[in-house]
Design a protein around this motif. Structure first.
Motif, mmCIF file in Angstrom:
data_model
loop_
_atom_site.group_PDB
_atom_site.id
_atom_site.type_symbol
_atom_site.label_atom_id
_atom_site.label_comp_id
_atom_site.label_asym_id
_atom_site.label_seq_id
_atom_site.Cartn_x
_atom_site.Cartn_y
_atom_site.Cartn_z
ATOM 1 N N MET A 21 0.830 -1.177 0.157
ATOM 2 C CA MET A 21 -0.066 0.099 0.002
ATOM 3 C C MET A 21 0.913 1.044 -0.048
ATOM 4 S SD MET A 21 -3.469 -0.689 -0.081
ATOM 5 C CE MET A 21 -3.903 0.808 0.851
ATOM 6 N N THR A 22 1.745 1.395 0.623
ATOM 7 C CA THR A 22 2.916 2.346 0.761
ATOM 8 C C THR A 22 3.634 2.302 -0.466
ATOM 9 O OG1 THR A 22 3.034 2.141 3.354
ATOM 10 C CG2 THR A 22 4.936 3.342 1.703
ATOM 11 N N ARG A 23 4.116 1.513 -1.168
ATOM 12 C CA ARG A 23 4.779 1.523 -2.361
ATOM 13 C C ARG A 23 3.828 2.235 -3.568
ATOM 14 N NH1 ARG A 23 5.905 -2.516 -6.148
ATOM 15 N NH2 ARG A 23 5.146 -3.927 -4.530
ATOM 16 N N ILE A 24 2.597 1.730 -3.416
ATOM 17 C CA ILE A 24 1.810 2.121 -4.396
ATOM 18 C C ILE A 24 1.122 3.608 -4.302
ATOM 19 C CG2 ILE A 24 -0.722 1.925 -5.287
ATOM 20 C CD1 ILE A 24 -0.310 -0.989 -5.000
ATOM 21 N N GLY A 25 1.367 4.174 -3.369
ATOM 22 C CA GLY A 25 1.161 5.809 -2.968
ATOM 23 C C GLY A 25 -0.162 5.993 -2.383
ATOM 24 N N PHE A 26 -0.697 5.165 -1.585
ATOM 25 C CA PHE A 26 -2.014 5.470 -1.152
ATOM 26 C C PHE A 26 -1.790 6.544 0.250
ATOM 27 C CE2 PHE A 26 -3.822 1.716 -3.114
ATOM 28 C CZ PHE A 26 -4.990 2.455 -3.220
ATOM 29 N N ALA A 27 -2.554 7.273 0.206
ATOM 30 C CA ALA A 27 -2.264 8.470 1.594
ATOM 31 C C ALA A 27 -2.780 7.797 2.716
ATOM 32 C CB ALA A 27 -2.807 9.519 1.424
ATOM 33 N N SER A 28 -2.088 7.657 3.912
ATOM 34 C CA SER A 28 -2.890 7.236 5.281
ATOM 35 C C SER A 28 -3.423 5.891 5.248
ATOM 36 C CB SER A 28 -3.904 7.968 5.794
ATOM 37 O OG SER A 28 -3.655 9.582 5.986
ATOM 38 N N PRO A 29 -2.343 4.857 4.511
ATOM 39 C CA PRO A 29 -2.740 3.391 4.590
ATOM 40 C C PRO A 29 -3.131 2.583 5.901
ATOM 41 C CG PRO A 29 -0.472 3.762 4.023
ATOM 42 C CD PRO A 29 -1.031 5.072 4.113
ATOM 43 N N VAL A 30 -3.902 2.027 5.778
ATOM 44 C CA VAL A 30 -4.341 1.023 7.166
ATOM 45 C C VAL A 30 -4.525 -0.320 6.538
ATOM 46 C CG1 VAL A 30 -5.692 0.701 8.924
ATOM 47 C CG2 VAL A 30 -5.226 2.966 8.345
ATOM 48 N N VAL A 31 -3.848 -1.188 7.229
ATOM 49 C CA VAL A 31 -3.793 -2.582 6.910
ATOM 50 C C VAL A 31 -3.972 -3.512 8.107
ATOM 51 C CG1 VAL A 31 -2.815 -4.621 5.780
ATOM 52 C CG2 VAL A 31 -2.543 -2.456 4.890
ATOM 53 N N ASP A 32 -5.078 -4.187 8.392
ATOM 54 C CA ASP A 32 -5.147 -5.010 9.699
ATOM 55 C C ASP A 32 -5.657 -6.354 9.143
ATOM 56 O OD1 ASP A 32 -8.122 -4.793 10.648
ATOM 57 O OD2 ASP A 32 -7.851 -3.140 9.489
ATOM 58 N N GLY A 33 -5.412 -7.419 10.038
ATOM 59 C CA GLY A 33 -6.187 -8.687 9.737
ATOM 60 C C GLY A 33 -6.951 -9.022 11.059
ATOM 61 N N TRP A 34 -8.027 -9.797 10.661
ATOM 62 C CA TRP A 34 -9.229 -10.104 11.539
ATOM 63 C C TRP A 34 -9.702 -11.584 11.015
ATOM 64 C CZ3 TRP A 34 -14.185 -10.529 9.530
ATOM 65 C CH2 TRP A 34 -14.523 -9.866 8.300
ATOM 66 N N GLY A 35 -10.539 -12.122 12.020
ATOM 67 C CA GLY A 35 -10.822 -13.407 11.608
ATOM 68 C C GLY A 35 -11.809 -13.972 12.332
ATOM 69 N N PHE A 36 -12.593 -15.248 11.891
ATOM 70 C CA PHE A 36 -13.685 -15.837 12.775
ATOM 71 C C PHE A 36 -13.307 -17.200 12.397
ATOM 72 C CE2 PHE A 36 -15.043 -14.529 8.657
ATOM 73 C CZ PHE A 36 -15.638 -15.652 8.006
ATOM 74 N N ASP A 37 -14.203 -18.259 13.036
ATOM 75 C CA ASP A 37 -14.250 -19.636 13.038
ATOM 76 C C ASP A 37 -15.582 -19.971 12.564
ATOM 77 O OD1 ASP A 37 -11.411 -19.814 13.947
ATOM 78 O OD2 ASP A 37 -12.221 -20.004 15.996
ATOM 79 N N VAL A 38 -15.522 -21.081 11.937
ATOM 80 C CA VAL A 38 -16.911 -21.727 11.627
ATOM 81 C C VAL A 38 -16.771 -23.334 11.715
ATOM 82 C CG1 VAL A 38 -18.430 -22.039 9.566
ATOM 83 C CG2 VAL A 38 -17.294 -20.047 9.825
#
Length: 260
Positions: free
Chosen positions: A175-192
């Motif tokens: 995301m930073t390399r592509i040039g987005f401003a204020s990039p945010v990346v996070d992971g989340w999940g759930f079980d089934v």
């Protein structure tokens, strides 16, 4: 000098066929949509924290319609999908038509494109200044029980059966390399919980998140399938259900605003 083409990891034809099969199952009322619902709901929650309405919106891959339906009523929304069965037919690795957009949302798709950096760059270019991109898709850590079952099935010669997965760190750097401003990346999940391996595989196919690799590996033989089923069943809890994990990566970033 032309840039080298990205490796062909996924089959566009198999990917498109998977989504058309999903659409057919949805029309007959036999498809599940657990992952799509979770992703759409989470994306809407994230927008809820922003004190902002988006006038012109492109939504790609929202098979439930929940995300588009949850946007402000004044928004002009274009729905799109790799198939033409959930909106305008679109190829995420080609320039996106109809822009610029104030918001582009890609839900449940970017884990199976061959050129992820290119797809993100095309979305950034299709944004209006100070527009927002949000993308959610399966990430590293998804389907660990299925992965173990496939390894047990193949033995000493594992075949390609599970998609390669992107982790939070790699996505953040991208995301930073592509040039987005204020990039945010996070992971989340759930079980089934699943009763058996066949139920899990059926649910994955019904959601178009099964194997669409260009080289999907050979079919499992009878003995290998039995090993996979046993390995999967050995993970069952006291209630008889096997908990499978779905991990999701969510990427968001803004198109740089025009300077005055």
């Amino acid at each position: 000098m032309n840039a080298p083409s990205p490796p062909r990891i996924f089959s566009s034809r198999r990917r498109l066929n998977a989504r058309r099969r999903m659409a057919k199952m949805r029309s007959s009322g036999t498809a599940v949509s657990t992952l799509a619902r979770e992703i759409a709901g989470d994306a809407l929650d994230r927008l809820g924290f922003l004190n902002r309405n988006f006038a012109k919106v492109l939504v790609i891959g929202d098979t439930t319609g929940a995300f588009a339906d949850g946007l402000d009523a004044s928004a002009v929304v274009t729905r799109a999908d790799p198939s033409d069965l959930f909106g305008l037919a679109i190829d995420e690795e080609c320039p996106l038509p109809g822009g610029p957009y104030d918001l582009i949302a890609s839900l449940g798709l970017l884990d199976s494109v061959n050129d992820l950096p290119g797809a993100l760059m095309l979305m950034r270019r299709a944004l209006a200044p100070d527009g927002l991109m949000i993308a959610s898709f399966s990430g590293a850590g998804s389907l660990p029980v299925l992965r173990a079952a496939m390894l047990a099935a193949d033995g000493e010669r594992p075949a390609p059966r599970i998609h390669p997965q992107v982790d939070v760190r790699a996505a953040g750097q991208l995301m930073t390399r592509i040039g987005f401003a204020s990039p945010v990346v996070d992971g989340w999940g759930f079980d089934v919980g699943f009763e058996n391996l066949d139920q899990l595989v059926g649910d994955l196919r019904a959601q178009a998140i099964g194997n669409v690799l260009a080289d999907p590996g050979p079919p499992l033989g009878k003995a290998a399938l039995m090993r996979a089923r046993k390995t999967f069943a050995d993970e069952a809890g006291s209630d008889g259900l096997v908990r499978e994990r779905f991990e999701v990566l969510t990427l968001s970033g803004w198109s740089p605003a025009l300077r005055t």
